[in-house]
Design a protein around this motif. Structure first.
Motif, PDB file in Angstrom:
ATOM      1  N   ARG A 299      -2.516   0.744  15.906  1.00 39.37           N
ATOM      2  CA  ARG A 299      -3.222   0.336  14.676  1.00 39.37           C
ATOM      3  C   ARG A 299      -2.497  -0.864  14.297  1.00 39.37           C
TER       4      ARG A 299
ATOM      5  N   ASN B 248     -11.084  -8.576  -1.959  1.00 42.55           N
ATOM      6  CA  ASN B 248      -9.984  -7.587  -1.648  1.00 42.55           C
ATOM      7  C   ASN B 248     -10.434  -6.598  -0.445  1.00 42.55           C
TER       8      ASN B 248
ATOM      9  N   ASP C 252      -3.607   2.485  -8.988  1.00 46.80           N
ATOM     10  CA  ASP C 252      -4.885   3.175  -7.783  1.00 46.80           C
ATOM     11  C   ASP C 252      -5.078   4.656  -8.399  1.00 46.80           C
TER      12      ASP C 252
ATOM     13  N   GLY D  23      -9.011  -2.977   1.590  1.00 48.02           N
ATOM     14  CA  GLY D  23      -7.911  -1.934   1.993  1.00 48.02           C
ATOM     15  C   GLY D  23      -7.750  -2.000   3.602  1.00 48.02           C
TER      16      GLY D  23
ATOM     17  N   ASN E 158       1.539   5.848  -1.929  1.00 51.48           N
ATOM     18  CA  ASN E 158       0.191   6.512  -1.727  1.00 51.48           C
ATOM     19  C   ASN E 158       0.592   7.573  -1.030  1.00 51.48           C
TER      20      ASN E 158
ATOM     21  N   ILE F  36      -4.779  -4.598   0.338  1.00 58.04           N
ATOM     22  CA  ILE F  36      -3.843  -3.605   0.021  1.00 58.04           C
ATOM     23  C   ILE F  36      -3.338  -3.163   1.466  1.00 58.04           C
TER      24      ILE F  36
ATOM     25  N   ASP G  87     -14.026  -5.410  -3.897  1.00 59.10           N
ATOM     26  CA  ASP G  87     -13.518  -4.789  -2.459  1.00 59.10           C
ATOM     27  C   ASP G  87     -14.591  -4.572  -1.598  1.00 59.10           C
TER      28      ASP G  87
ATOM     29  N   LEU H  88     -15.434  -1.486  -6.490  1.00 57.31           N
ATOM     30  CA  LEU H  88     -15.711  -1.013  -4.830  1.00 57.31           C
ATOM     31  C   LEU H  88     -17.239  -1.043  -4.864  1.00 57.31           C
TER      32      LEU H  88
ATOM     33  N   SER I 118      -6.028  -1.314   6.119  1.00 58.62           N
ATOM     34  CA  SER I 118      -5.438  -0.408   7.158  1.00 58.62           C
ATOM     35  C   SER I 118      -6.235   0.823   7.237  1.00 58.62           C
ATOM     36  N   ASN I 119      -7.406   0.491   6.589  1.00 61.02           N
ATOM     37  CA  ASN I 119      -8.172   1.739   6.629  1.00 61.02           C
ATOM     38  C   ASN I 119      -9.143   1.333   8.113  1.00 61.02           C
TER      39      ASN I 119
ATOM     40  N   THR J 179      -1.196   9.891   0.361  1.00 59.12           N
ATOM     41  CA  THR J 179      -2.147  10.427   1.054  1.00 59.12           C
ATOM     42  C   THR J 179      -1.559  10.259   2.599  1.00 59.12           C
TER      43      THR J 179
ATOM     44  N   ARG K  39       0.919  11.315   3.620  1.00 57.72           N
ATOM     45  CA  ARG K  39       2.729  11.388   3.560  1.00 57.72           C
ATOM     46  C   ARG K  39       3.220  12.488   2.880  1.00 57.72           C
TER      47      ARG K  39
ATOM     48  N   ASN L  88      -7.373  -0.383 -10.211  1.00 57.11           N
ATOM     49  CA  ASN L  88      -7.934  -0.011  -8.890  1.00 57.11           C
ATOM     50  C   ASN L  88      -8.385   1.408  -9.005  1.00 57.11           C
TER      51      ASN L  88
ATOM     52  N   PHE M 280      -7.882   3.501  11.347  1.00 56.80           N
ATOM     53  CA  PHE M 280      -7.622   5.125  11.307  1.00 56.80           C
ATOM     54  C   PHE M 280      -8.091   5.638  12.691  1.00 56.80           C
TER      55      PHE M 280
ATOM     56  N   GLU N  51       0.833  -1.329   0.076  1.00 53.99           N
ATOM     57  CA  GLU N  51      -0.078   0.010  -0.128  1.00 53.99           C
ATOM     58  C   GLU N  51       0.850   1.072  -0.076  1.00 53.99           C
ATOM     59  N   LYS N  52       2.139   0.967   0.246  1.00 56.69           N
ATOM     60  CA  LYS N  52       2.996   2.249   0.604  1.00 56.69           C
ATOM     61  C   LYS N  52       3.126   3.377  -0.533  1.00 56.69           C
TER      62      LYS N  52
HETATM   63  N1  THG Z   1      -9.674  -0.355  -1.478  1.00 59.70           N
HETATM   64  C1  THG Z   1      -8.966  -0.217  -2.425  1.00 59.70           C
HETATM   65  N2  THG Z   1      -7.965   0.831  -2.709  1.00 59.70           N
HETATM   66  C2  THG Z   1      -7.425   1.403  -1.720  1.00 59.70           C
HETATM   67  C3  THG Z   1      -8.233   1.455  -0.402  1.00 59.70           C
HETATM   68  C4  THG Z   1      -9.219   0.552  -0.343  1.00 59.70           C
HETATM   69  N3  THG Z   1      -6.594   2.467  -1.866  1.00 59.70           N
HETATM   70  C5  THG Z   1      -6.145   3.287  -0.946  1.00 59.70           C
HETATM   71  C6  THG Z   1      -6.348   2.885   0.508  1.00 59.70           C
HETATM   72  N4  THG Z   1      -7.642   2.364   0.569  1.00 59.70           N
HETATM   73  C7  THG Z   1      -5.374   1.698   0.889  1.00 59.70           C
HETATM   74  N5  THG Z   1      -3.857   2.211   1.046  1.00 59.70           N
HETATM   75  C8  THG Z   1      -3.765   2.989   2.271  1.00 59.70           C
HETATM   76  C9  THG Z   1      -2.332   3.289   2.299  1.00 59.70           C
HETATM   77  C10 THG Z   1      -1.977   4.148   3.464  1.00 59.70           C
HETATM   78  C11 THG Z   1      -2.713   3.850   4.595  1.00 59.70           C
HETATM   79  C12 THG Z   1      -4.137   3.271   4.613  1.00 59.70           C
HETATM   80  C13 THG Z   1      -4.424   2.767   3.391  1.00 59.70           C
HETATM   81  C14 THG Z   1      -2.075   4.546   6.032  1.00 59.70           C
HETATM   82  N6  THG Z   1      -1.389   5.242   5.998  1.00 59.70           N
HETATM   83  C15 THG Z   1      -0.951   5.808   7.099  1.00 59.70           C
HETATM   84  C16 THG Z   1      -1.808   7.003   7.609  1.00 59.70           C
HETATM   85  O1  THG Z   1      -2.426   7.543   6.709  1.00 59.70           O
HETATM   86  O2  THG Z   1      -1.818   7.054   9.049  1.00 59.70           O
HETATM   87  C17 THG Z   1       0.315   6.665   6.940  1.00 59.70           C
HETATM   88  C18 THG Z   1       1.598   6.112   6.245  1.00 59.70           C
HETATM   89  C19 THG Z   1       2.446   5.311   7.225  1.00 59.70           C
HETATM   90  O3  THG Z   1       2.549   5.585   8.211  1.00 59.70           O
HETATM   91  O4  THG Z   1       2.866   4.068   6.742  1.00 59.70           O
HETATM   92  O5  THG Z   1      -2.686   4.000   6.812  1.00 59.70           O
HETATM   93  O6  THG Z   1      -9.916   0.639   0.707  1.00 59.70           O
HETATM   94  N7  THG Z   1      -9.220  -0.810  -3.815  1.00 59.70           N
END
Ligand code: THG
Length: 284
Positions: free
Chosen positions: A225, A212, A95, A214, A28, A245, A180, A142, A216-217, A30, A32, A116, A220, A25-26
């Motif tokens: 985490r 699939n 993406d 995402g 990206n 992801i 997803d 999605l 890490s969502n 958003t 960062r 994506n 938040f 996922e990195k």
């Molecule tokens: N579904 C699909 N695509 C996606 C998502 C999804 N693309 C974007 C996102 N959601 C998945 N990617 C991430 C990338 C980073 C983080 C979460 C989801 C993340 N980043 C930390 C933050 O924002 O706090 C900061 C970076 C870090 O510390 O590494 O958590 O749902 N198809």
């Protein structure tokens, strides 16, 4: 049902009954600042570093997102995709919400990429699916539409069905659609992950497609985490998810453990191989 992705020489098969597929996922920007600034300057060294760290960690596929407000993604997305394709032999997950940037990136991407994403909105279906067909890619669908993200598994499942049907009309086979099921943070709604997990079960039972997340969502805004992300990944895999992801530099060991515990790693060969190449530091 297998979803086949390819880089120059490698094939990755996303398979509900096979080992879990890890999409890094990195890449990206958003949230960062460092990556956002580097992309804006056209300096891809940091992207290179993020790619090689994720591959070393165990990524099977790399997600590529260059979404910075004001950045010319139609120009920059294909540049980043081209650089990654030249320097790394790993399938890409492109993406972007912008069909113009997607098309420009697909023109330079080798192999078979994962797009994506598409969603249930008319404008998305009619702009993204023809590109999926033209460039013979797979696509993440999605489960959201004009009305946003539904709160219940049944409506999410109905959107999945709509995406699968619209793709079929263009001759895109169901195995090239990865659904997803969308996860929102449990920090805002403590029922959010439960709804997503129910949707995993329903979509898997009704359509048999790859699923699939995402992942890490989910966490938040909450403390520690990693704990929540891993707990969620384990539950999602048991419910039927086949790829996520997520962060391969943190979760690959855990995910290899899930494969073994799900009966998807004969003789624990992959689990053992992982720890041979990624030794655990001596416990003091
Ligand atoms: N579904 C699909 N695509 C996606 C998502 C999804 N693309 C974007 C996102 N959601 C998945 N990617 C991430 C990338 C980073 C983080 C979460 C989801 C993340 N980043 C930390 C933050 O924002 O706090 C900061 C970076 C870090 O510390 O590494 O958590 O749902 N198809």
């Amino acid at each position: 049902m297998q979803t086949i992705l390819r880089s120059k020489t490698k094939t990755v098969k996303i398979d509900p009954n096979g080992p879990f597929t890890i999409i890094g996922e990195k890449i990206n920007p958003t949230g960062r600042k460092k990556l956002a600034a580097a992309l804006q300057e056209g300096n891809f060294d940091y992207v290179r570093e993020l790619a090689s760290k994720q591959i070393a960690g165990g990524a099977d596929v790399l997600d590529v997102n260059v979404g910075v407000p004001g950045l010319d993604d139609v120009a920059v997305l294909p540049q980043v995709v081209q650089m990654l394709a030249e320097e790394f032999d790993i399938p890409l997950c492109i993406d972007t919400p912008n069909p113009k940037a997607l098309e420009a990136a697909l023109k330079v991407a080798p192999g078979r990429v994962l797009v994506n994403s598409v969603n249930g909105e008319e404008s998305s279906l009619s702009s993204v699916l023809p590109l999926v067909k033209e460039f013979n890619t797979a696509v993440i669908g999605l489960v959201m539409d004009e009305n946003g993200i539904p709160n219940d598994p049944e409506t999410r499942c109905a959107i999945a069905e709509k995406i699968i049907e619209r793709a079929a009309r263009l001759g895109i086979p169901i195995e090239d659609i990865v659904i997803d099921v969308l996860v929102l943070t449990v920090g805002a709604d403590s029922n959010a992950a439960a709804v997503t997990l129910k949707t995993v079960e329903l979509v898997r039972k009704n359509f048999g497609v790859n699923i699939n997340l995402g992942a890490s969502n989910v966490s938040f805004g909450l403390p520690d985490r990693d704990t929540l992300n891993m707990a969620f990944l384990g539950l999602a895999i048991h419910a039927g998810a086949s790829c996520a992801i997520t962060d391969p530099t943190k979760y690959t060991a855990f995910l290899k453990g899930c494969d073994l515990l799900m009966g998807r790693d004969a003789y624990a060969a992959k689990y053992i191989k992982y720890f041979r190449t990624h030794p655990v530091e001596e416990k003091k």
